[in-house]
Write a protein that holds these residues in place. Structure first.
Motif, PDB file in Angstrom:
ATOM      1  N   TYR A  33      73.255   8.708  91.302  1.00 30.17           N
ATOM      2  CA  TYR A  33      73.216   7.361  91.895  1.00 30.17           C
ATOM      3  C   TYR A  33      72.588   7.442  93.277  1.00 30.17           C
ATOM      4  O   TYR A  33      72.763   8.410  93.994  1.00 30.17           O
ATOM      5  CB  TYR A  33      74.625   6.769  92.006  1.00 30.17           C
ATOM      6  CG  TYR A  33      75.214   6.396  90.670  1.00 30.17           C
ATOM      7  CD1 TYR A  33      75.020   5.132  90.129  1.00 30.17           C
ATOM      8  CD2 TYR A  33      75.966   7.318  89.949  1.00 30.17           C
ATOM      9  CE1 TYR A  33      75.548   4.795  88.903  1.00 30.17           C
ATOM     10  CE2 TYR A  33      76.508   6.985  88.715  1.00 30.17           C
ATOM     11  CZ  TYR A  33      76.293   5.724  88.192  1.00 30.17           C
ATOM     12  OH  TYR A  33      76.821   5.391  86.976  1.00 30.17           O
ATOM     13  N   GLU A  41      70.364  -0.786  92.537  1.00 31.35           N
ATOM     14  CA  GLU A  41      71.001   0.537  92.522  1.00 31.35           C
ATOM     15  C   GLU A  41      72.125   0.604  93.554  1.00 31.35           C
ATOM     16  O   GLU A  41      73.157   1.224  93.320  1.00 31.35           O
ATOM     17  CB  GLU A  41      69.972   1.634  92.768  1.00 31.35           C
ATOM     18  CG  GLU A  41      68.988   1.817  91.641  1.00 31.35           C
ATOM     19  CD  GLU A  41      69.664   2.137  90.309  1.00 31.35           C
ATOM     20  OE1 GLU A  41      70.558   3.001  90.276  1.00 31.35           O
ATOM     21  OE2 GLU A  41      69.294   1.510  89.300  1.00 31.35           O
ATOM     22  N   LYS A  44      75.088  -1.162  92.032  1.00 30.35           N
ATOM     23  CA  LYS A  44      75.699  -0.327  90.988  1.00 30.35           C
ATOM     24  C   LYS A  44      76.545   0.778  91.608  1.00 30.35           C
ATOM     25  O   LYS A  44      77.663   1.044  91.159  1.00 30.35           O
ATOM     26  CB  LYS A  44      74.627   0.293  90.092  1.00 30.35           C
ATOM     27  CG  LYS A  44      73.965  -0.668  89.149  1.00 30.35           C
ATOM     28  CD  LYS A  44      72.907   0.072  88.339  1.00 30.35           C
ATOM     29  CE  LYS A  44      72.117  -0.848  87.459  1.00 30.35           C
ATOM     30  NZ  LYS A  44      71.065  -0.128  86.718  1.00 30.35           N
ATOM     31  N   GLU A  47      79.746  -0.653  93.151  1.00 26.06           N
ATOM     32  CA  GLU A  47      80.716  -0.989  92.110  1.00 26.06           C
ATOM     33  C   GLU A  47      81.465   0.253  91.645  1.00 26.06           C
ATOM     34  O   GLU A  47      82.682   0.218  91.454  1.00 26.06           O
ATOM     35  CB  GLU A  47      80.019  -1.666  90.927  1.00 26.06           C
ATOM     36  CG  GLU A  47      79.570  -3.078  91.212  1.00 26.06           C
ATOM     37  CD  GLU A  47      78.744  -3.677  90.090  1.00 26.06           C
ATOM     38  OE1 GLU A  47      78.288  -2.932  89.187  1.00 26.06           O
ATOM     39  OE2 GLU A  47      78.539  -4.896  90.117  1.00 26.06           O
TER      40      GLU A  47
END
Length: 70
Positions: A33, A41, A44, A47
């Protein structure tokens, strides 16, 4: 620990939460990530970080953005 102290003072988190967040953040980077690629990104990754905090029973927050006063 210097980064933990810096960030928990800056963002008002507990030291425990800041350590957990930084560990989760680092592991997510290792898993591929990257919050610096683009906005999607970043969302994401955030999260995933907050899910880890929830699973650990630590408060979820999006207060990693400084207010205009800081």
């Amino acid at each position: 620990m210097e980064k933990v102290i810096e960030q928990y003072n800056l963002y008002g988190h507990s030291m425990q939460r800041e350590i957990a967040y930084l560990v989760a953040h680092g592991v997510l980077h290792i898993m591929g990530y990257d919050h610096e690629i683009n906005g999607i990104e970043k969302v994401k990754m955030r999260e995933k970080e907050e899910k880890v905090m929830e699973l650990l029973g630590l408060p979820c927050t999006s207060s990693y953005v400084l207010s205009d006063e800081q």
